[in-house]
Design a protein around this motif. Structure first.
Motif, short mmCIF file in Angstrom:
data_model
loop_
_atom_site.label_atom_id
_atom_site.label_comp_id
_atom_site.label_asym_id
_atom_site.label_seq_id
_atom_site.Cartn_x
_atom_site.Cartn_y
_atom_site.Cartn_z
N ILE A 19 31.67 -4.12 -10.10
CA ILE A 19 31.34 -3.23 -11.21
C ILE A 19 29.88 -2.79 -11.13
N ASP A 20 28.99 -3.78 -11.04
CA ASP A 20 27.56 -3.50 -11.24
C ASP A 20 26.90 -2.82 -10.04
N MET A 21 27.39 -3.06 -8.83
CA MET A 21 26.72 -2.50 -7.67
C MET A 21 26.88 -0.98 -7.61
N TYR A 22 28.00 -0.46 -8.09
CA TYR A 22 28.20 0.98 -7.97
C TYR A 22 27.86 1.74 -9.26
N LEU A 23 27.47 1.00 -10.33
CA LEU A 23 27.14 1.67 -11.59
C LEU A 23 26.04 2.73 -11.43
N TYR A 225 29.05 -1.92 -22.77
CA TYR A 225 27.67 -1.71 -22.29
C TYR A 225 27.66 -1.30 -20.82
N ILE A 226 28.48 -1.98 -20.01
CA ILE A 226 28.55 -1.66 -18.59
C ILE A 226 29.03 -0.22 -18.37
N SER A 227 30.02 0.19 -19.16
CA SER A 227 30.58 1.53 -19.01
C SER A 227 29.62 2.61 -19.50
N GLY A 228 28.94 2.35 -20.60
CA GLY A 228 28.10 3.38 -21.20
C GLY A 228 26.67 3.41 -20.74
N SER A 229 26.16 2.30 -20.21
CA SER A 229 24.73 2.22 -19.89
C SER A 229 24.27 3.18 -18.79
N PRO A 230 25.08 3.49 -17.75
CA PRO A 230 24.57 4.46 -16.76
C PRO A 230 24.19 5.80 -17.39
N PHE A 231 25.04 6.31 -18.31
CA PHE A 231 24.71 7.57 -18.97
C PHE A 231 23.52 7.40 -19.92
N VAL A 232 23.56 6.33 -20.75
CA VAL A 232 22.51 6.13 -21.75
C VAL A 232 21.16 5.91 -21.09
N PHE A 233 21.14 5.12 -20.02
CA PHE A 233 19.87 4.81 -19.35
C PHE A 233 19.40 5.97 -18.47
#
Length: 395
Positions: A19-23, A225-233
């Motif tokens: 999950i986290d490596m490709y976020l 958080y994992i799903s939304g954080s790439p856009f939010v950050f």
């Protein structure tokens, strides 16, 4: 024990790494395939769904065949699916291959819990799960950092090539470094009907469901958080993709610290006492996150501050809910672990999809979904676990 924790921790890291490596690459994936970020997030939801469904198969299979053979098969499937993601020419194929990745990855995740239950009682299981988080917790710290650098220099596809190599490494670890924890005389040879009846008994066990759903909703808050954080950050607050991992890793450090604090607390308090306090922190911090997202109070730094406590508290919640749910099921550890994982990742998939469905160009969908999960976790724990414990103590 240290070697066992190292091997099991690495196997448990299938999910965080995948999950986290490709976020950090989600916006780049969306651009390459000419879709919105919300459409690219379907690759994440597909992974969660695969994790939920696959565990229902691996659990009873490992009770019947032992732990090693299903693990080896799952690791091999994972490595091949990652290679397919590297080569995928269109988004639909990537979504399907992410689902296949999950079907391989969930073998490591469900069977490691079964191995712990094979070897330890409830208190020691909770301590062991906390130790696994120490090893597994390096994945959410390192994965987005590594993914960001791979994205910067070689693009998002190379991330899946690295994950394929990790799958092959896990094949070697299981083959050479993990003894069988379930001897032949303790294995159960259930028919498909018996497996379904076993799952039915788990679903009607209020204690099991209380621990499982409370832990699952707390995990779903993290998946939101994992799903939304790439856009939010990255998109909303201008964080460079290669630095996204630094912020993501900070929350992972909090999770690791909390999980190791749990090992110390278990020597002084009951797991249920620790659990109530931890889930209270999750619920309160998630509500504060909504306030921050809606009003802008504290800005981006304020949001990060609240997120730290919301995510870190899951380091206390996860080990204690898992140990509590698994404790009565020594003879059916695989099936119990499978149902626990299926429910928790099913809730995670639902929360992840909800973040995408509510997408409106702000941080509110992520924050609101996290709050829904955090408060729901608190309510379920009180109704299905703590209330029966208080009634039992009074009687």
């Amino acid at each position: 024990t240290a070697r066992l924790a190292l091997v099991l921790g690495i196997l448990s890291a299938f999910g965080p790494l995948s999950i986290d490596m490709y976020l950090p690459g989600l916006p780049a994936i969306a651009r390459e395939f000419g879709v919105e970020t919300a459409a690219a997030q379907q690759t994440l939801s597909a992974f969660f769904i695969g994790l939920a469904l696959g565990q229902l198969v691996y659990g009873p299979l490992s009770d019947r065949l032992g732990r090693r053979r299903p693990l080896l098969f799952g690791c091999a499937v994972y490595a091949l699916a990652c290679l397919g993601c590297f080569l995928s020419p269109f988004l639909g194929g990537l979504i399907l291959l992410r689902f296949a990745m999950a079907l391989g990855a969930c073998a490591g995740m469900v069977i490691t819990r079964s191995v712990v239950r094979d070897l330890f009682d409830q208190r020691e299981s909770a301590r062991m799960y906390s130790l696994l988080v120490l090893v597994m917790g390096l994945a959410p710290i390192l994965a987005p950092l590594v993914g960001g650098q791979l994205l910067l220099f070689w693009g998002w596809r190379v991330i899946f090539l690295v994950l394929s190599a990790f799958g092959l490494l896990c094949v070697a670890l299981v083959y050479f470094g993990l003894p069988e924890s379930l001897p032949a005389e303790r294995r159960t040879r259930q028919s498909a009907g018996a497996v379904l009846r076993s799952y039915g008994r788990l679903l009607t066990d209020s204690r099991f469901m209380g621990y499982t759903v409370a832990g699952g909703l707390a995990s779903a808050a993290m998946f939101s958080y994992i799903s939304g954080s790439p856009f939010v950050f990255i998109e909303l607050n201008g964080v460079p993709p290669e630095r996204y991992g630094l912020l993501f890793g900070t929350n992972a450090v909090g999770l690791i610290i909390a999980s190791q604090l749990n090992r110390w607390l278990l020597e002084r308090y009951r797991g249920s006492q620790i659990l109530v306090s931890a889930i209270t922190v999750t619920a309160v911090s998630s509500l504060l996150l909504v306030v921050s997202a809606v009003t802008g109070l504290g800005g981006f730094p304020g949001m990060l501050f609240v997120l730290f406590f919301c995510i870190a508290s899951t380091g206390l919640v996860g080990p204690n809910t898992t140990a509590g749910a698994m404790a009565p099921y020594a003879r059916q550890a695989g099936s119990a672990s499978a149902m626990l994982g299926a429910i928790q990742f099913g809730l995670g998939a639902t929360a992840s999809a909800l973040v995408g469905l509510l997408f409106n160009g702000t941080a509110v969908p992520m924050a609101a979904t996290i709050a829904l999960c955090g408060v729901g976790s608190f309510i379920v724990l009180q109704l299905l676990v703590m209330r029966p414990l208080r009634v039992s103590a009074e009687s």
